[in-house]
Design a protein around this motif. Sequence first.
Motif, PDB file in Angstrom:
ATOM      1  N   LEU A  60      39.521  37.104  43.783  1.00  0.00           N
ATOM      2  CA  LEU A  60      38.139  36.709  44.047  1.00  0.00           C
ATOM      3  C   LEU A  60      38.124  35.381  44.783  1.00  0.00           C
ATOM      4  O   LEU A  60      38.795  34.422  44.372  1.00  0.00           O
ATOM      5  CB  LEU A  60      37.373  36.574  42.730  1.00  0.00           C
ATOM      6  N   ARG A 100      43.097  39.446  53.056  1.00  0.00           N
ATOM      7  CA  ARG A 100      42.914  40.884  53.277  1.00  0.00           C
ATOM      8  C   ARG A 100      44.077  41.470  54.064  1.00  0.00           C
ATOM      9  O   ARG A 100      44.499  42.608  53.808  1.00  0.00           O
ATOM     10  CB  ARG A 100      41.577  41.138  53.975  1.00  0.00           C
ATOM     11  N   GLU A 134      40.875  46.082  49.995  1.00  0.00           N
ATOM     12  CA  GLU A 134      40.295  46.611  48.764  1.00  0.00           C
ATOM     13  C   GLU A 134      40.607  45.755  47.546  1.00  0.00           C
ATOM     14  O   GLU A 134      39.985  45.914  46.486  1.00  0.00           O
ATOM     15  CB  GLU A 134      40.791  48.041  48.535  1.00  0.00           C
ATOM     16  N   THR A 135      41.552  44.824  47.674  1.00  0.00           N
ATOM     17  CA  THR A 135      41.929  43.996  46.522  1.00  0.00           C
ATOM     18  C   THR A 135      41.378  42.579  46.604  1.00  0.00           C
ATOM     19  O   THR A 135      41.656  41.766  45.722  1.00  0.00           O
ATOM     20  CB  THR A 135      43.457  43.924  46.383  1.00  0.00           C
ATOM     21  N   MET A 151      43.272  42.031  41.372  1.00  0.00           N
ATOM     22  CA  MET A 151      42.094  41.735  42.190  1.00  0.00           C
ATOM     23  C   MET A 151      42.017  40.227  42.419  1.00  0.00           C
ATOM     24  O   MET A 151      42.281  39.438  41.506  1.00  0.00           O
ATOM     25  CB  MET A 151      40.821  42.222  41.500  1.00  0.00           C
ATOM     26  N   VAL A 179      37.901  40.265  47.040  1.00  0.00           N
ATOM     27  CA  VAL A 179      36.439  40.221  47.000  1.00  0.00           C
ATOM     28  C   VAL A 179      35.978  38.804  47.330  1.00  0.00           C
ATOM     29  O   VAL A 179      36.416  37.840  46.695  1.00  0.00           O
ATOM     30  CB  VAL A 179      35.898  40.630  45.616  1.00  0.00           C
ATOM     31  N   TYR A 197      47.119  41.307  51.251  1.00  0.00           N
ATOM     32  CA  TYR A 197      47.041  42.062  49.998  1.00  0.00           C
ATOM     33  C   TYR A 197      46.228  43.352  50.107  1.00  0.00           C
ATOM     34  O   TYR A 197      46.214  44.138  49.160  1.00  0.00           O
ATOM     35  CB  TYR A 197      46.439  41.180  48.896  1.00  0.00           C
ATOM     36  N   VAL A 245      33.921  41.745  38.868  1.00  0.00           N
ATOM     37  CA  VAL A 245      35.076  41.831  39.763  1.00  0.00           C
ATOM     38  C   VAL A 245      36.383  42.027  38.991  1.00  0.00           C
ATOM     39  O   VAL A 245      37.300  42.686  39.458  1.00  0.00           O
ATOM     40  CB  VAL A 245      35.156  40.569  40.652  1.00  0.00           C
ATOM     41  N   LYS A 246      36.463  41.416  37.794  1.00  0.00           N
ATOM     42  CA  LYS A 246      37.672  41.458  36.963  1.00  0.00           C
ATOM     43  C   LYS A 246      38.909  40.969  37.741  1.00  0.00           C
ATOM     44  O   LYS A 246      39.933  41.677  37.855  1.00  0.00           O
ATOM     45  CB  LYS A 246      37.909  42.866  36.420  1.00  0.00           C
ATOM     46  N   PRO A 247      38.857  39.754  38.272  1.00  0.00           N
ATOM     47  CA  PRO A 247      39.982  39.260  39.072  1.00  0.00           C
ATOM     48  C   PRO A 247      41.136  38.750  38.209  1.00  0.00           C
ATOM     49  O   PRO A 247      40.939  38.263  37.093  1.00  0.00           O
ATOM     50  CB  PRO A 247      39.357  38.097  39.848  1.00  0.00           C
TER      51      PRO A 247
END
Length: 313
Positions: free
Chosen positions: A3, A20, A26-27, A1, A29, A23, A51-53
Amino acid sequence: MILVTGASGFLGRHTMAVLRARYGAETVVGVSSADSDLMQFDQALALLDRVKPEVVLHFAAYSGGIGANRTYPADFYFRNTILTANMFEACARRGVGKLIYPMGGCSYPAKATSPISEDQLWCGYPQPESAPYSTAKMMGTVAARSYRFQHGVKATVVIPGNMYGEYDNFHPLDSHVVPAMVRRYYEAQLNGLDEVVMWGTGTPQRDFVYAADVAALMPFFIDNDIGEGPVNLSSGTRTPIKELAETIAKLVKFEGRITWDTEKPDGQMVKIFATDRMAQMGLSCPTPLEAGLRNTIDWFAANYATRGDGLRL
């Protein structure tokens, strides 16, 4: 992910489109100050928890024109210092693997010799008018090295040149030279004026870079670790201010006179960024100035007519 903070800003909007497409939407943010107040450390941590990037592009900054910098120097220093410190520390605590941090060429010494190479960064004081902002942003280079060493965060600092393009700030009192000229000549043409008066002689030279070119380089820094940097990202080309004015006037079809008030100051005569380091990485910012200006003017004209989202009037 991935960010992106400051995703609603000038470079952020260009970069979101690039990431976007590369990648997958959806990946990636993107967040703005409306989503998280990154001045608050607990909110920075909460954002990363949500988000857990694996990668953070920390574009969030408190920025403005020279008038705002002169009026609120403490705000520019404090806010940018905290925004930088909070995100580096939050990434370290949450185990974020990579952090990309842009800062402005205004952080270079006021007396830097052009073409300005990255090793000149700490060799003098920046322009006093913007020094509270630019010195706060310079601390990103210290943070990148420190967090790499102590916490293993692969942080990299990039220094875009004088960016212009779609989504820029076109406010007449708070914009940089390209958007200021675009608006001025566009409105002169719109209102049938027969003259535009410019300050100085038009002889100073600047290095302009199309923001979409800078954004297009972000995947390289995501996919490769080049160390903490910094690395200049610019065109490296010399454009006299007079040539810039004439090109913009031509593109907006302003047919009146351009008069130069030589009693007014020129400012710094030459400010060009060295691009050797980025070239060694196989990178470039290739969009010709006239092509980038045409895109910028087309976007401005469309949004000026509708007063659409993103045009700061």
